[in-house]
Write a protein that holds these residues in place. Structure first.
Motif, PDB file in Angstrom:
ATOM      1  N   ARG A  47       0.835  -1.211   0.000  1.00 54.63           N
ATOM      2  CA  ARG A  47       0.000   0.000   0.000  1.00 54.63           C
ATOM      3  C   ARG A  47       0.867   1.257   0.000  1.00 54.63           C
ATOM      4  NH1 ARG A  47      -5.547   0.175   1.888  1.00 54.63           N
ATOM      5  NH2 ARG A  47      -6.436  -1.920   1.907  1.00 54.63           N
ATOM      6  N   THR A  48       0.312   2.321  -0.552  1.00 53.65           N
ATOM      7  CA  THR A  48       1.006   3.604  -0.604  1.00 53.65           C
ATOM      8  C   THR A  48       0.539   4.487   0.549  1.00 53.65           C
ATOM      9  OG1 THR A  48       1.248   3.506  -3.005  1.00 53.65           O
ATOM     10  CG2 THR A  48       1.397   5.683  -1.991  1.00 53.65           C
ATOM     11  N   VAL A  49       1.490   5.144   1.194  1.00 54.76           N
ATOM     12  CA  VAL A  49       1.171   6.070   2.281  1.00 54.76           C
ATOM     13  C   VAL A  49       0.564   7.335   1.677  1.00 54.76           C
ATOM     14  CG1 VAL A  49       2.088   7.437   4.192  1.00 54.76           C
ATOM     15  CG2 VAL A  49       3.041   5.164   3.714  1.00 54.76           C
ATOM     16  N   THR A  50      -0.631   7.687   2.109  1.00 56.43           N
ATOM     17  CA  THR A  50      -1.333   8.851   1.548  1.00 56.43           C
ATOM     18  C   THR A  50      -1.296  10.071   2.457  1.00 56.43           C
ATOM     19  OG1 THR A  50      -3.416   7.946   2.409  1.00 56.43           O
ATOM     20  CG2 THR A  50      -2.863   7.460   0.113  1.00 56.43           C
ATOM     21  N   GLY A  51      -0.743   9.935   3.647  1.00 51.35           N
ATOM     22  CA  GLY A  51      -0.635  11.080   4.546  1.00 51.35           C
ATOM     23  C   GLY A  51      -0.226  10.663   5.933  1.00 51.35           C
ATOM     24  N   ILE A  52       0.170  11.651   6.751  1.00 52.49           N
ATOM     25  CA  ILE A  52       0.528  11.427   8.156  1.00 52.49           C
ATOM     26  C   ILE A  52      -0.281  12.412   8.996  1.00 52.49           C
ATOM     27  CG2 ILE A  52       2.376  11.230   9.850  1.00 52.49           C
ATOM     28  CD1 ILE A  52       2.852   9.418   7.508  1.00 52.49           C
ATOM     29  N   ALA A  53      -0.982  11.900   9.987  1.00 53.28           N
ATOM     30  CA  ALA A  53      -1.792  12.747  10.859  1.00 53.28           C
ATOM     31  C   ALA A  53      -1.334  12.583  12.302  1.00 53.28           C
ATOM     32  CB  ALA A  53      -3.276  12.389  10.730  1.00 53.28           C
ATOM     33  N   ARG A  54      -1.803  13.468  13.152  1.00 52.69           N
ATOM     34  CA  ARG A  54      -1.518  13.392  14.592  1.00 52.69           C
ATOM     35  C   ARG A  54      -2.798  13.582  15.380  1.00 52.69           C
ATOM     36  NH1 ARG A  54      -1.309  16.960  18.432  1.00 52.69           N
ATOM     37  NH2 ARG A  54      -1.226  18.737  16.998  1.00 52.69           N
ATOM     38  N   TYR A  55      -2.974  12.782  16.411  1.00 48.94           N
ATOM     39  CA  TYR A  55      -4.083  12.923  17.356  1.00 48.94           C
ATOM     40  C   TYR A  55      -3.471  12.934  18.759  1.00 48.94           C
ATOM     41  CZ  TYR A  55      -6.683  11.408  13.262  1.00 48.94           C
ATOM     42  OH  TYR A  55      -7.184  11.304  11.985  1.00 48.94           O
ATOM     43  N   GLY A  56      -3.365  14.122  19.359  1.00 46.43           N
ATOM     44  CA  GLY A  56      -2.701  14.205  20.652  1.00 46.43           C
ATOM     45  C   GLY A  56      -1.279  13.709  20.546  1.00 46.43           C
ATOM     46  N   LYS A  57      -0.949  12.654  21.299  1.00 44.76           N
ATOM     47  CA  LYS A  57       0.393  12.059  21.249  1.00 44.76           C
ATOM     48  C   LYS A  57       0.459  10.872  20.282  1.00 44.76           C
ATOM     49  CE  LYS A  57       0.931  13.035  26.201  1.00 44.76           C
ATOM     50  NZ  LYS A  57       1.211  12.408  27.514  1.00 44.76           N
ATOM     51  N   TRP A  58      -0.598  10.648  19.498  1.00 37.68           N
ATOM     52  CA  TRP A  58      -0.648   9.522  18.571  1.00 37.68           C
ATOM     53  C   TRP A  58      -0.255   9.956  17.167  1.00 37.68           C
ATOM     54  CZ3 TRP A  58      -2.325   4.394  19.517  1.00 37.68           C
ATOM     55  CH2 TRP A  58      -2.784   4.146  20.815  1.00 37.68           C
ATOM     56  N   LEU A  59       0.545   9.136  16.496  1.00 40.45           N
ATOM     57  CA  LEU A  59       0.832   9.296  15.074  1.00 40.45           C
ATOM     58  C   LEU A  59      -0.097   8.393  14.274  1.00 40.45           C
ATOM     59  CD1 LEU A  59       4.740   9.244  14.914  1.00 40.45           C
ATOM     60  CD2 LEU A  59       3.272  11.109  14.103  1.00 40.45           C
ATOM     61  N   ASP A  60      -0.513   8.863  13.110  1.00 37.91           N
ATOM     62  CA  ASP A  60      -1.389   8.085  12.240  1.00 37.91           C
ATOM     63  C   ASP A  60      -0.796   8.061  10.837  1.00 37.91           C
ATOM     64  OD1 ASP A  60      -3.428   6.867  10.847  1.00 37.91           O
ATOM     65  OD2 ASP A  60      -4.798   8.574  10.954  1.00 37.91           O
ATOM     66  N   ILE A  61      -0.323   6.884  10.427  1.00 38.53           N
ATOM     67  CA  ILE A  61       0.181   6.693   9.065  1.00 38.53           C
ATOM     68  C   ILE A  61      -1.005   6.231   8.224  1.00 38.53           C
ATOM     69  CG2 ILE A  61       1.802   5.426   7.610  1.00 38.53           C
ATOM     70  CD1 ILE A  61       3.572   5.146  10.144  1.00 38.53           C
ATOM     71  N   VAL A  62      -1.446   7.089   7.309  1.00 42.66           N
ATOM     72  CA  VAL A  62      -2.677   6.863   6.550  1.00 42.66           C
ATOM     73  C   VAL A  62      -2.349   6.117   5.266  1.00 42.66           C
ATOM     74  CG1 VAL A  62      -4.726   7.929   5.570  1.00 42.66           C
ATOM     75  CG2 VAL A  62      -3.558   9.034   7.494  1.00 42.66           C
ATOM     76  N   LEU A  63      -3.072   5.016   5.034  1.00 40.25           N
ATOM     77  CA  LEU A  63      -2.890   4.185   3.836  1.00 40.25           C
ATOM     78  C   LEU A  63      -4.257   4.010   3.180  1.00 40.25           C
ATOM     79  CD1 LEU A  63      -1.025   2.121   6.272  1.00 40.25           C
ATOM     80  CD2 LEU A  63       0.186   2.441   4.132  1.00 40.25           C
ATOM     81  N   ASP A  64      -4.739   5.100   2.559  1.00 42.56           N
ATOM     82  CA  ASP A  64      -6.093   5.119   2.003  1.00 42.56           C
ATOM     83  C   ASP A  64      -7.114   4.817   3.101  1.00 42.56           C
ATOM     84  OD1 ASP A  64      -5.465   5.891  -0.612  1.00 42.56           O
ATOM     85  OD2 ASP A  64      -4.853   3.859  -1.118  1.00 42.56           O
ATOM     86  N   ASP A  65      -7.720   3.617   3.063  1.00 40.23           N
ATOM     87  CA  ASP A  65      -8.777   3.308   4.018  1.00 40.23           C
ATOM     88  C   ASP A  65      -8.264   2.564   5.255  1.00 40.23           C
ATOM     89  OD1 ASP A  65      -8.115   1.095   2.526  1.00 40.23           O
ATOM     90  OD2 ASP A  65     -10.151   0.279   2.492  1.00 40.23           O
ATOM     91  N   LEU A  66      -6.949   2.475   5.423  1.00 37.69           N
ATOM     92  CA  LEU A  66      -6.382   1.876   6.629  1.00 37.69           C
ATOM     93  C   LEU A  66      -5.501   2.902   7.341  1.00 37.69           C
ATOM     94  CD1 LEU A  66      -5.311  -1.733   5.530  1.00 37.69           C
ATOM     95  CD2 LEU A  66      -7.386  -1.036   6.752  1.00 37.69           C
ATOM     96  N   HIS A  67      -5.377   2.731   8.659  1.00 39.52           N
ATOM     97  CA  HIS A  67      -4.596   3.652   9.482  1.00 39.52           C
ATOM     98  C   HIS A  67      -3.687   2.848  10.400  1.00 39.52           C
ATOM     99  CE1 HIS A  67      -7.161   7.233   8.527  1.00 39.52           C
ATOM    100  NE2 HIS A  67      -8.014   6.262   8.242  1.00 39.52           N
ATOM    101  N   LEU A  68      -2.380   3.075  10.280  1.00 39.55           N
ATOM    102  CA  LEU A  68      -1.419   2.469  11.189  1.00 39.55           C
ATOM    103  C   LEU A  68      -1.111   3.521  12.252  1.00 39.55           C
ATOM    104  CD1 LEU A  68       0.300  -0.188  11.472  1.00 39.55           C
ATOM    105  CD2 LEU A  68       2.179   1.125  10.444  1.00 39.55           C
ATOM    106  N   THR A  69      -1.697   3.350  13.439  1.00 39.37           N
ATOM    107  CA  THR A  69      -1.555   4.351  14.496  1.00 39.37           C
ATOM    108  C   THR A  69      -0.506   3.893  15.496  1.00 39.37           C
ATOM    109  OG1 THR A  69      -3.296   3.428  15.907  1.00 39.37           O
ATOM    110  CG2 THR A  69      -3.972   5.019  14.237  1.00 39.37           C
ATOM    111  N   VAL A  70       0.269   4.861  15.994  1.00 34.02           N
ATOM    112  CA  VAL A  70       1.411   4.572  16.865  1.00 34.02           C
ATOM    113  C   VAL A  70       1.388   5.483  18.075  1.00 34.02           C
ATOM    114  CG1 VAL A  70       3.930   4.555  17.038  1.00 34.02           C
ATOM    115  CG2 VAL A  70       2.823   3.865  14.896  1.00 34.02           C
ATOM    116  N   HIS A  71       1.515   4.883  19.268  1.00 35.64           N
ATOM    117  CA  HIS A  71       1.719   5.654  20.492  1.00 35.64           C
ATOM    118  C   HIS A  71       3.051   5.223  21.085  1.00 35.64           C
ATOM    119  CE1 HIS A  71       1.261   7.235  24.573  1.00 35.64           C
ATOM    120  NE2 HIS A  71       0.289   7.998  24.099  1.00 35.64           N
TER     121      HIS A  71
END
Length: 286
Positions: A47-71
């Motif tokens: 899958r291709t990474v389509t964006g990187i988001a942040r929620y508080g202290k969480w990172l979100d690696i966006v892959l279209d309709d999937l999200h790899l979230t990291v704390h």
């Protein structure tokens, strides 16, 4: 622990390196790091990474309709690599928790020091599927987070300021270090009760919060991931500096210790010159 400014800087760092790149594979190397099983982790392969988001202290690696979230928790970190060794990593050895490799051969490792493993990775279809993200309060650097919104959050709170600032369900992204820094900038005791705050004090606290976080984000922006921890420490005025002189008034910075953490403050700037009781030290002196 990485807090909002460091995670925001990591988001910016990864956005310039991951977005548009295709993931070859993600390898969990510590069984405790992956907190979900549906979708399976190999669903990100190709899958291709389509964006990187942040929620508080969480990172979100966006892959279209999937999200790899990291704390990253207290002792976790992200280490970027332009290339990886030819030999595959050995699971369960050392601090390495997860490796993500791109088609280009670059990628990143997630590491966690110590024996207490709290670093968390979730693969989900919606970030709100992660319970901790769903419970987050507003982002304190969002445009909508103005003084009135802050005052509304504090309305009815029956606790000390320090604990409220660290409550992720009240305000997202502030931890132990930046709550100390905010309270020092606002010239307030960490033990002051919220219900005793006047309108002018709420305004002062809000302005200190926004300025402290905004300055920390600006200071961290563009700093390589490997140097962010050092950059954070160098910019702190009171947190982690017990025994040193306050940069504002010169008084000695004091500490209050708890079972698993501590806070630092300046008596002259924040408590009218009166040292706060350190419960742990008081017990030792009995």
């Amino acid at each position: 622990m990485p807090e909002l400014p460091e995670v925001e800087s990591l988001r910016d760092f990864l956005d310039g390196r991951l977005t548009g790149e295709r993931i070859a594979r993600v390898l969990p190397l510590n069984i405790s790091v992956l907190k979900t099983y549906d979708p399976p982790l190999d669903a990100v392969d190709g899958r291709t990474v389509t964006g990187i988001a942040r929620y508080g202290k969480w990172l979100d690696i966006v892959l279209d309709d999937l999200h790899l979230t990291v704390h990253l928790a207290r002792a976790g970190w992200l280490r970027w690599r332009d290339e990886f060794p030819a030999a595959p990593p050995r699971p369960g050895k050392g601090p390495l928790a997860l490796r993500a490799v791109l088609d280009s051969g670059a990628g990143f490792d997630l590491t966690e020091a110590g024996t207490t493993k709290r670093l968390a990775v979730h693969l989900v279809r919606d970030p709100a599927d992660v319970p901790a993200i769903a419970r987050l309060g507003p982002d304190p650097l969002a445009d909508a987070f103005d003084r009135d919104a802050f005052a509304a959050l504090l309305s009815g709170e029956q606790r000390q300021i320090k604990g409220a600032l660290r409550d992720q369900s009240l305000i997202a992204g502030i931890g132990n270090a930046y709550s100390d820094e905010i309270l020092h900038a606002a010239k307030m005791s960490p033990f002051k009760q919220i219900r005793h705050l006047g309108d002018d004090e709420i305004t002062r606290l809000y302005e200190a919060l926004r300025a402290t976080l905004t300055e920390a984000v600006a200071r961290s922006r563009g700093v390589a991931a490997g140097r962010l921890k050092g950059e954070k420490k160098s910019g702190l005025r009171v947190h982690g500096r017990a025994g040193e002189p306050c940069p504002v008034c010169g008084d000695t910075i004091r500490e209050v210790s708890f079972s698993d953490s501590s806070l630092q403050y300046c008596p002259t700037c924040q408590t009218g010159g009166k040292p706060l009781a350190d419960r742990r030290m008081s017990r030792l002196l009995k």
